[in-house]
Motif scaffolding. Structure first.
Motif: not given
Length: 218
Positions: A82-94
């Motif tokens: 996983x792209x962990x930075x993107x996981x964190x960003x997308x969780x914030x977006x959601x």
């Protein structure tokens, strides 16, 4: 009567494609945030939400990452990488989207249960661990630890989680689920793990177990 709403046009979070199914139960019924797996859409996951929490309101958004034409919740470099930075960003977006929906649809006060399958389960878990005030309860079908070799959760969390996994799942290996369970417990989460023989998927027994577990939460 059950109705649905799908966003089309507009700007900001109003432009995020999603389905909203009003509750058919009492005002204390939960809101189920339902997250589809890779290649799915918001309409694919509504039935699962209905099974685990009959009568609940259902909010089913669409993953906004395109992987060769397949909808996902976050980027990855390969299977299980996983792209962990993107996981964190997308969780914030959601989390922001859920906050918008709670206000837009006057859903504030309903307890939120985040659920999902596979990639959707991973995003539900990331949301519950990084934004527990938004998703204090998580039901994850065939999910795994979403943060790779990192530990981005720094504050104690009070999230309650149900993990449902096959012991022979090559897409969500038991070693990763072990890491998830250990990390979540160490962060303060209450974790129930249900294991079964077999691989990636959702069984009738797991749906029944999830429904009982949600009902027991009250």
């Amino acid at each position: 009567m059950t109705t649905s709403t799908t966003a089309a046009g507009g700007s900001g979070f109003a432009a995020w494609p999603h389905i909203l199914r009003p509750a058919t139960g009492p005002s204390t019924s939960p809101l189920v945030l339902a997250l589809h797996g890779t290649g799915g859409t918001e309409s694919d996951i509504v039935g699962l939400a209905e099974r685990i929490a009959p009568g609940a309101a259902i909010l089913a958004p669409r993953g906004r990452v395109d992987e060769n034409g397949a909808g996902r919740w976050f980027r990855r470099a390969g299977e299980g990488v996983f792209d962990v930075d993107d996981v964190i960003f997308r969780a914030g977006e959601l989390a922001e989207f859920v906050g918008w929906a709670l206000t837009e649809y006057d859903l504030g006060g309903r307890p939120v249960i985040a659920t999902g399958f596979s990639n959707g389960a991973n995003m539900a878990l990331a949301l519950g661990m990084l934004h527990p005030a938004v998703a204090p309860t998580v039901v994850a079908f065939s999910g795994m630890y979403p943060f790779g070799d990192r530990t981005p959760v720094s504050d104690p969390i009070t999230t309650t989680m149900l993990l449902l996994n096959g012991d022979d799942d090559p897409m969500a290996p038991s070693t990763s689920v072990d890491t998830l369970e250990t990390s979540a417990r160490a962060s303060g989460a209450t974790v129930t793990r249900v294991r079964r023989p077999g691989g990636h998927g959702i069984t009738e027994a797991e749906l029944a177990e999830a429904s009982r577990w949600v009902a027991d939460l009250g």
